[in-house]
Design an enzyme around this catalytic site. Structure first.
Site, PDB file in Angstrom:
ATOM      1  N   ASN A 112      13.965  35.487  86.747  1.00 46.74           N
ATOM      2  CA  ASN A 112      15.303  35.334  86.150  1.00 46.74           C
ATOM      3  C   ASN A 112      16.424  35.631  87.147  1.00 46.74           C
ATOM      4  O   ASN A 112      17.476  36.130  86.795  1.00 46.74           O
ATOM      5  CB  ASN A 112      15.421  36.162  84.870  1.00 46.74           C
ATOM      6  CG  ASN A 112      15.168  37.639  85.095  1.00 46.74           C
ATOM      7  OD1 ASN A 112      14.954  38.063  86.228  1.00 46.74           O
ATOM      8  ND2 ASN A 112      15.222  38.442  84.041  1.00 46.74           N
ATOM      9  N   HIS A 115      18.644  41.003  89.044  1.00 45.77           N
ATOM     10  CA  HIS A 115      18.429  42.242  88.293  1.00 45.77           C
ATOM     11  C   HIS A 115      19.733  43.032  88.280  1.00 45.77           C
ATOM     12  O   HIS A 115      20.417  43.099  89.304  1.00 45.77           O
ATOM     13  CB  HIS A 115      17.337  43.083  88.966  1.00 45.77           C
ATOM     14  CG  HIS A 115      17.314  44.515  88.508  1.00 45.77           C
ATOM     15  ND1 HIS A 115      16.668  44.919  87.377  1.00 45.77           N
ATOM     16  CD2 HIS A 115      17.906  45.632  89.023  1.00 45.77           C
ATOM     17  CE1 HIS A 115      16.850  46.226  87.213  1.00 45.77           C
ATOM     18  NE2 HIS A 115      17.586  46.682  88.202  1.00 45.77           N
ATOM     19  N   GLU A 126      18.716  53.759  91.088  1.00 42.02           N
ATOM     20  CA  GLU A 126      18.420  52.571  91.894  1.00 42.02           C
ATOM     21  C   GLU A 126      19.266  52.540  93.174  1.00 42.02           C
ATOM     22  O   GLU A 126      18.776  52.143  94.230  1.00 42.02           O
ATOM     23  CB  GLU A 126      18.614  51.312  91.028  1.00 42.02           C
ATOM     24  CG  GLU A 126      17.555  51.248  89.935  1.00 42.02           C
ATOM     25  CD  GLU A 126      17.787  50.186  88.861  1.00 42.02           C
ATOM     26  OE1 GLU A 126      18.670  49.328  89.035  1.00 42.02           O
ATOM     27  OE2 GLU A 126      17.072  50.227  87.836  1.00 42.02           O
TER      28      GLU A 126
HETATM   29  P1  CMP Z   1      14.788  42.935  85.256  1.00 37.54           P
HETATM   30  O1  CMP Z   1      16.212  43.042  84.872  1.00 37.54           O
HETATM   31  O2  CMP Z   1      14.479  42.863  86.708  1.00 37.54           O
HETATM   32  O3  CMP Z   1      13.991  44.158  84.618  1.00 37.54           O
HETATM   33  C1  CMP Z   1      12.651  44.071  84.214  1.00 37.54           C
HETATM   34  C2  CMP Z   1      12.091  42.697  84.386  1.00 37.54           C
HETATM   35  O4  CMP Z   1      10.888  42.447  83.713  1.00 37.54           O
HETATM   36  C3  CMP Z   1      13.053  41.703  83.788  1.00 37.54           C
HETATM   37  O5  CMP Z   1      14.197  41.596  84.578  1.00 37.54           O
HETATM   38  C4  CMP Z   1      12.197  40.443  83.704  1.00 37.54           C
HETATM   39  O6  CMP Z   1      12.298  39.615  84.851  1.00 37.54           O
HETATM   40  C5  CMP Z   1      10.797  41.031  83.640  1.00 37.54           C
HETATM   41  N1  CMP Z   1      10.125  40.686  82.388  1.00 37.54           N
HETATM   42  C6  CMP Z   1      10.533  40.926  81.148  1.00 37.54           C
HETATM   43  N2  CMP Z   1       9.637  40.442  80.263  1.00 37.54           N
HETATM   44  C7  CMP Z   1       8.640  39.868  80.999  1.00 37.54           C
HETATM   45  C8  CMP Z   1       7.436  39.204  80.658  1.00 37.54           C
HETATM   46  N3  CMP Z   1       7.065  39.021  79.395  1.00 37.54           N
HETATM   47  N4  CMP Z   1       6.659  38.772  81.670  1.00 37.54           N
HETATM   48  C9  CMP Z   1       7.026  38.975  82.958  1.00 37.54           C
HETATM   49  N5  CMP Z   1       8.168  39.593  83.327  1.00 37.54           N
HETATM   50  C10 CMP Z   1       8.961  40.033  82.346  1.00 37.54           C
END
Ligand code: CMP
Length: 133
Positions: A112, A115, A126
């Site tokens: 995505n 972060h 962090e």
């Molecule tokens: P981030 O903000 O980096 O914090 C935790 C991350 O977990 C989140 O963004 C997503 O990219 C990741 N994440 C959340 N749900 C899932 C999932 N079901 N499978 C893989 N990654 C996930």
């Protein structure tokens, strides 16, 4: 003034989106305090995502975030954590509104693009983990 931690993930770096993401934070009115390209070690990744260590996707999460360089940043601005999360958009790009970074550039929750720290406490932890301050 408040600070938050933001990181362009390996998919965002690989797609050449560092400039676009930095630009959106600047346009919002944030001030860039520090930023660097780094490849995260397994140990730092596990510490960074420690609150997710019991989740079924923890292994994939660590593997993904260590798979290539990231761009780690400290941004300063009013209500930094909240405002940063608002321009980043919801964690799952399917729920992220157009106009947000994830809404405009991502489709999958596993990759995505970016972060953002989810609380004041996470932001401080962090920033200390990645910048030692
Ligand atoms: P981030 O903000 O980096 O914090 C935790 C991350 O977990 C989140 O963004 C997503 O990219 C990741 N994440 C959340 N749900 C899932 C999932 N079901 N499978 C893989 N990654 C996930």
């Amino acid at each position: 003034m408040d600070h938050t931690f933001v990181m362009v993930k390996p998919d965002g770096v690989a797609r050449g989106l560092i400039g676009e993401i930095v630009s959106r934070f600047e346009q919002k009115g944030f001030k860039l305090i520090d930023g660097k390209v780094i490849t995260i070690s397994q140990e730092i990744a596990e510490q960074h995502y420690r609150e997710h260590r019991e989740k079924p996707f923890f292994g994939e999460l660590v593997e993904f975030i260590t798979s290539g360089p990231v761009f780690a940043m400290i941004w300063e601005g009013k209500d930094a954590v909240k405002n940063a999360r608002s321009i980043i958009g919801k964690t799952n790009p399917s729920d992220a509104l157009p106009g947000s970074i994830r809404g405009d550039f991502a489709l999958q929750v596993e990759s995505n693009i970016v972060h953002g720290a989810d609380s004041e406490e996470s932001a401080q932890r962090e920033i200390a983990l990645f910048f030692g301050k």
